[in-house]
Design a protein around this motif. Structure first.
Motif, PDB file in Angstrom:
ATOM      1  N   VAL A   5       3.992 -14.858   8.577  1.00  0.00           N
ATOM      2  CA  VAL A   5       4.313 -14.438   7.215  1.00  0.00           C
ATOM      3  C   VAL A   5       3.557 -15.336   6.257  1.00  0.00           C
ATOM      4  N   ASN A   6       3.457 -14.898   5.014  1.00  0.00           N
ATOM      5  CA  ASN A   6       2.822 -15.712   3.980  1.00  0.00           C
ATOM      6  C   ASN A   6       3.852 -16.507   3.202  1.00  0.00           C
ATOM      7  N   ALA A   7       4.865 -15.813   2.714  1.00  0.00           N
ATOM      8  CA  ALA A   7       5.958 -16.466   1.991  1.00  0.00           C
ATOM      9  C   ALA A   7       7.194 -15.600   2.194  1.00  0.00           C
ATOM     10  N   PRO A   8       8.368 -16.213   2.371  1.00  0.00           N
ATOM     11  CA  PRO A   8       9.582 -15.418   2.612  1.00  0.00           C
ATOM     12  C   PRO A   8       9.823 -14.332   1.580  1.00  0.00           C
ATOM     13  N   VAL A  11       7.664 -11.093   2.174  1.00  0.00           N
ATOM     14  CA  VAL A  11       7.714 -10.439   3.479  1.00  0.00           C
ATOM     15  C   VAL A  11       7.899  -8.932   3.354  1.00  0.00           C
ATOM     16  N   VAL A  12       8.875  -8.490   2.592  1.00  0.00           N
ATOM     17  CA  VAL A  12       9.208  -7.061   2.570  1.00  0.00           C
ATOM     18  C   VAL A  12       8.109  -6.222   1.922  1.00  0.00           C
ATOM     19  N   PRO A  13       7.653  -6.534   0.708  1.00  0.00           N
ATOM     20  CA  PRO A  13       6.586  -5.678   0.144  1.00  0.00           C
ATOM     21  C   PRO A  13       5.304  -5.694   0.970  1.00  0.00           C
ATOM     22  N   GLU A  14       4.931  -6.864   1.518  1.00  0.00           N
ATOM     23  CA  GLU A  14       3.714  -6.913   2.321  1.00  0.00           C
ATOM     24  C   GLU A  14       3.878  -6.132   3.619  1.00  0.00           C
ATOM     25  N   ALA A  23       0.063   5.163   7.896  1.00  0.00           N
ATOM     26  CA  ALA A  23       0.895   6.372   7.952  1.00  0.00           C
ATOM     27  C   ALA A  23       0.474   7.315   6.830  1.00  0.00           C
ATOM     28  N   PRO A  24      -0.452   8.241   7.117  1.00  0.00           N
ATOM     29  CA  PRO A  24      -0.967   9.126   6.063  1.00  0.00           C
ATOM     30  C   PRO A  24       0.103   9.965   5.379  1.00  0.00           C
ATOM     31  N   GLY A  25       1.223  10.212   6.054  1.00  0.00           N
ATOM     32  CA  GLY A  25       2.263  11.043   5.464  1.00  0.00           C
ATOM     33  C   GLY A  25       3.227  10.289   4.585  1.00  0.00           C
ATOM     34  N   GLN A  26       2.979   8.993   4.377  1.00  0.00           N
ATOM     35  CA  GLN A  26       3.905   8.170   3.599  1.00  0.00           C
ATOM     36  C   GLN A  26       3.241   7.621   2.344  1.00  0.00           C
ATOM     37  N   ALA A  27       4.096   7.221   1.391  1.00  0.00           N
ATOM     38  CA  ALA A  27       3.617   6.588   0.162  1.00  0.00           C
ATOM     39  C   ALA A  27       4.647   5.548  -0.269  1.00  0.00           C
ATOM     40  N   LEU A  28       4.185   4.588  -1.059  1.00  0.00           N
ATOM     41  CA  LEU A  28       5.087   3.603  -1.647  1.00  0.00           C
ATOM     42  C   LEU A  28       5.541   4.074  -3.018  1.00  0.00           C
ATOM     43  N   LEU A  29       6.807   3.839  -3.311  1.00  0.00           N
ATOM     44  CA  LEU A  29       7.331   4.171  -4.633  1.00  0.00           C
ATOM     45  C   LEU A  29       7.002   3.017  -5.574  1.00  0.00           C
ATOM     46  N   GLU A  30       6.320   3.323  -6.662  1.00  0.00           N
ATOM     47  CA  GLU A  30       5.843   2.286  -7.575  1.00  0.00           C
ATOM     48  C   GLU A  30       6.987   1.401  -8.068  1.00  0.00           C
ATOM     49  N   GLY A  31       6.788   0.086  -7.941  1.00  0.00           N
ATOM     50  CA  GLY A  31       7.748  -0.866  -8.468  1.00  0.00           C
ATOM     51  C   GLY A  31       8.962  -1.105  -7.598  1.00  0.00           C
ATOM     52  N   ALA A  77      14.252  -0.363   1.395  1.00  0.00           N
ATOM     53  CA  ALA A  77      14.268  -1.636   2.117  1.00  0.00           C
ATOM     54  C   ALA A  77      14.745  -2.761   1.222  1.00  0.00           C
ATOM     55  N   GLY A  78      15.794  -3.452   1.664  1.00  0.00           N
ATOM     56  CA  GLY A  78      16.237  -4.662   0.980  1.00  0.00           C
ATOM     57  C   GLY A  78      15.539  -5.871   1.555  1.00  0.00           C
ATOM     58  N   ASP A  79      15.900  -7.052   1.062  1.00  0.00           N
ATOM     59  CA  ASP A  79      15.395  -8.269   1.682  1.00  0.00           C
ATOM     60  C   ASP A  79      15.901  -8.336   3.117  1.00  0.00           C
ATOM     61  N   VAL A  80      15.402  -9.293   3.885  1.00  0.00           N
ATOM     62  CA  VAL A  80      15.767  -9.381   5.295  1.00  0.00           C
ATOM     63  C   VAL A  80      17.281  -9.531   5.437  1.00  0.00           C
ATOM     64  N   PHE A  81      17.877  -8.586   6.163  1.00  0.00           N
ATOM     65  CA  PHE A  81      19.313  -8.544   6.440  1.00  0.00           C
ATOM     66  C   PHE A  81      20.160  -8.499   5.161  1.00  0.00           C
ATOM     67  N   THR A  82      19.595  -7.943   4.083  1.00  0.00           N
ATOM     68  CA  THR A  82      20.301  -7.864   2.807  1.00  0.00           C
ATOM     69  C   THR A  82      20.197  -6.447   2.274  1.00  0.00           C
TER      70      THR A  82
END
Length: 565
Positions: A5-8, A11-14, A23-31, A77-82
Motif C-alpha cells: 500500500v502507499n498510505a492507509p 487504500v480504498v480509492p486506489e 473491468a470495461p463494464g464498470q465505472a467510478l462514481l465521481e467524488g 466501499a467504506g474504509d477497511v472494515f468500516t
C-alpha cells in the motif's frame, strides 16, 4: 506490518481505481468510493430495478467484483472494515436507480444496517422506491443468537446473484426483494480461521493464535470466533462447519443445495480444493444433492488464512437465477458439479524387463552395490535435507530416501543382467524420486543401460556407460562444469574413470580415483555462484554451501566403491 500500500487513507480509492481499470463494464462514481455499472441508461424510466450492496473494504473481491450485468448495479466501499457513510450509499442509489426502484442488500452488521437503512429513507424521501434485505447467514452462534441477529458473511454473494438475475429478468422491486429475502433465509455459513489479519490503519493483527490453534466461527472483520480449538485435519474442520450448517438450516436427505467454499484471503487454492473434496463427500453421505458448487475467494477478510462454507437450499427457480448469465468480473461461472469422478486408466508405454532364469554371475555384486546406495541415501537424508534447504527447496533428502525404498522393492527378476538392472533402476527412480533428481538419475541409468545392452560388460564398458550417463544428465538439464550442480561432481568423476581404466587400473581402483575426483568437484561448488536450478535465485548468497546434488553424487559413489572387486 508489510503490505503493498502507499498510505492507509489512500487504500480504498486506489484499490477501486485498479479494479475498474480492468473491468470495461464498470465505472467510478465521481467524488465517491462507489463502483457502478457503466451501462446504466440515462433515462430513469428505462432503468430496471437497481441492486446495490457494499460495506467496509477488505473483503475483496466483494463487493465491487460483483458489479456487472446480471448482478449488482453498484457497490459502495467504506474504509477497511468500516461501513460506508449514508451519503455515499445515497449517491450510489441516485446514480443507478430509476422509476423501478432500488434494492439494498446489506450484511447484518450495525454500521451497515444503520447507514444503508438511513440512505434508504433519504432515497424514499426523494421519491426513489427503495427496499432493504438484510443477510444474516452466519450459523456459528446458533445456540445463543437468534437468526435475525446473526452476522452476514460470504453467503451474501449468492444473494447478490439471485437478486441481480431477477432484476435483469425484469422482475418488479417487490419480486426482486422477495427472492432476495427468501434466498437469505435459506442460507447458512460458517468459517474457520488459521490466523488473524492486519488492518492497514492498525498495523497489527486483530488477535493472536498459537501454532496449534484455530478459531471457529469467526466474523469477516478480524474479530474472534466463538471458540478456539486445537488444529485438526482439513476433513475434521469441514465436518465441524457443515454439521453446524446442516443442523441449523435443517438440510437433510433429499434436499438440493448450492455450495460455496470461500477462502478468507490467505488460503491457497490447494487447500480450498481439499476442503471442497470433503464438503462434497460429507453432503453425499447424507443424501444431499449438490446442484452447484464454487471454490475460490469470494468474500475475504484481508489476508486471513482460513475459509468459510456456505449452503443455499435451491429449487429449479432459484437454480435458474444462479445459472443466469452475468458479466460481473468476480463471479466464477455456473459452478457445475461432476457427479461421478472420472479416472482414466493409466497405461505404460515402456515394457518392463523380464529378466533371465539364470542371472549373470556378476549380478549379485551389482545388486549388493545398489542396496549399498540405498543404505547410504537413507543415512544421509538429514544431511542432504539441511544442505538443500539452505540453497534449494529442501526436498532432496526425502526424495532420495524414497529412491532408496524403490531400489529395495525391485523384484528378483530385475537383477538378471547389467542392462536390465540399470533399466529397472531408472524406471523405479523416475517414479519415486521427486523434483529434478528423479529425471536426471533415470535418464542417466536408461542411457547407460542402452549402451551396455550391446557392448561387453567389462571395466571399459562400465566406464563408458558411466560417461554416457553423465552426458545424458548434462544434455537434459543443460548444466556444464562450473554451474554449481551435480554435474560438477559427475563430470570429473566420469573423465577420471575412463582415463584410469585406459591406463590399466582395475575397475575398483579406477572407481576409487573417480570418487576422489567427484569429492573434489563437490567441494569446489562451495565457492561457485549458481547458474542453474533453484539455487540460482539466491545468487551470491548461495556461496559457502556445497551443492546438495553434487554431495549426493559423492555419497552414492562411495557406496558403490566395491563394484569392481
Amino acid at each position: 506490518m508489510k503490505k503493498l500500500v502507499n498510505a492507509p487513507r489512500a487504500v480504498v480509492p486506489e484499490m477501486l481505481e485498479g479494479f475498474v481499470a480492468l473491468a470495461p463494464g464498470q465505472a467510478l462514481l465521481e467524488g465517491e468510493t462507489v463502483v457502478v455499472r457503466a451501462d446504466v441508461p440515462a433515462a430513469l424510466g428505462a432503468r430496471k430495478v437497481a441492486v446495490l450492496s457494499g460495506g467496509g473494504s477488505g473483503h475483496e473481491p466483494a463487493h465491487a467484483g460483483y458489479v456487472g450485468t446480471g448482478m449488482l448495479h453498484a457497490a459502495v466501499a467504506g474504509d477497511v472494515f468500516t461501513s460506508p457513510s449514508a451519503d455515499a450509499v445515497l449517491a450510489a442509489i441516485r446514480a443507478v436507480a430509476g422509476t423501478a426502484g432500488a434494492l439494498l442488500i446489506v450484511k447484518n452488521y450495525t454500521g451497515d444496517r444503520l447507514n444503508f437503512g438511513l440512505a434508504a429513507e433519504l432515497a424514499r424521501a426523494e421519491g426513489i422506491t427503495t427496499e432493504v434485505v438484510v443477510v444474516a447467514d452466519d450459523v456459528a452462534l446458533l445456540a445463543t443468537v437468534e437468526p435475525a441477529r446473526r452476522r452476514g458473511i460470504a453467503g451474501v454473494v449468492l444473494v447478490h446473484k439471485v437478486a441481480g438475475a431477477a432484476a435483469a429478468a425484469g422482475a418488479s422491486l417487490a419480486e426482486v426483494a422477495r427472492e432476495a429475502a427468501e434466498a437469505a433465509a435459506a442460507l447458512g455459513s460458517m468459517g474457520v480461521a488459521l490466523g488473524p489479519c492486519t488492518v492497514p490503519a492498525a498495523g497489527r493483527p486483530g488477535f493472536t493464535l498459537g501454532d496449534g490453534e484455530v478459531e471457529l466461527g469467526l466474523g469477516i472483520h478480524g474479530e474472534q470466533g466463538v471458540s478456539r480449538v486445537a488444529m485438526q485435519p482439513a476433513d475434521a474442520l469441514v465436518d465441524t462447519l457443515l454439521s453446524a450448517i446442516v443442523e441449523d438450516r435443517k438440510v437433510g436427505r433429499g434436499d438440493r443445495v448450492a455450495l460455496m467454499v470461500n477462502g478468507l484471503g490467505g488460503t491457497p487454492p490447494m487447500e480450498l480444493a481439499i476442503v471442497t473434496r470433503r464438503a462434497l463427500a460429507f453432503l453425499a453421505e447424507r443424501g444431499v444433492t449438490v446442484e452447484r458448487a464454487w471454490q475460490g475467494t469470494f468474500l475475504s477478510a484481508l489476508e486471513m488464512p482460513g475459509c468459510s462454507l456456505t449452503l443455499l437450499k435451491v429449487d429449479d427457480a432459484r437454480l435458474a437465477r444462479l445459472d443466469a448469465p452475468t458479466e460481473a468480473p468476480a463471479w466464477p461461472g455456473r459452478g457445475q458439479v461432476v457427479t461421478r469422478r472420472q479416472v482414466v486408466p493409466a497405461r505404460s508405454a515402456l515394457p518392463t524387463v523380464q529378466g533371465h532364469p539364470k542371472p549373470q554371475p556378476e549380478m549379485a555384486q551389482v545388486r549388493a552395490a545398489a542396496l549399498a546406495v540405498a543404505d547410504a541415501w537413507d543415512a544421509a537424508e538429514a544431511r542432504l535435507t539441511e544442505l538443500d534447504s539452505r540453497a534449494g527447496d529442501g526436498d532432496l533428502g526425502l526424495s532420495l530416501a524414497r529412491g532408496a525404498a524403490a531400489i529395495r522393492a525391485l523384484p528378483e527378476r530385475a537383477w538378471a543382467t547389467p542392462s536390465g538392472a540399470l533399466t529397472e533402476l531408472g524406471q523405479a527412480l523416475r517414479r519415486n524420486i521427486g523434483g529434478s533428481s528423479g529425471p536426471f538419475y533415470a535418464t542417466a541409468l536408461l542411457r547407460a543401460a542402452r549402451y551396455l545392452a550391446s557392448k561387453p560388460v567389462d571395466a571399459a564398458g562400465w566406464a563408458k556407460a558411466f560417461e554416457m550417463g553423465v552426458e545424458a544428465v548434462s544434455e537434459l538439464g543443460g548444466a556444464r562444469p562450473g554451474d554449481r550442480t551435480m554435474v560438477d561432481a559427475l563430470h570429473p568423476a566420469a573423465a577420471t574413470l575412463v582415463r584410469a581404466v585406459k591406463e590399466g587400473r582395475t575397475l575398483g581402483e579406477a572407481w576409487a580415483e573417480a570418487t576422489r575426483a567427484a569429492e573434489q568437484g563437490a567441494e569446489a561448488t562451495t565457492g561457485m555462484s549458481p547458474r542453474l536450478g533453484r539455487a540460482s535465485y539466491l545468487g551470491e548468497r548461495a556461496k559457502g554451501i556445497p551443492d546438495a546434488g553434487a554431495v549426493a553424487v559423492v555419497i552414492w559413489m562411495k557406496a558403490l566403491g566395491g563394484i569392481g572387486g
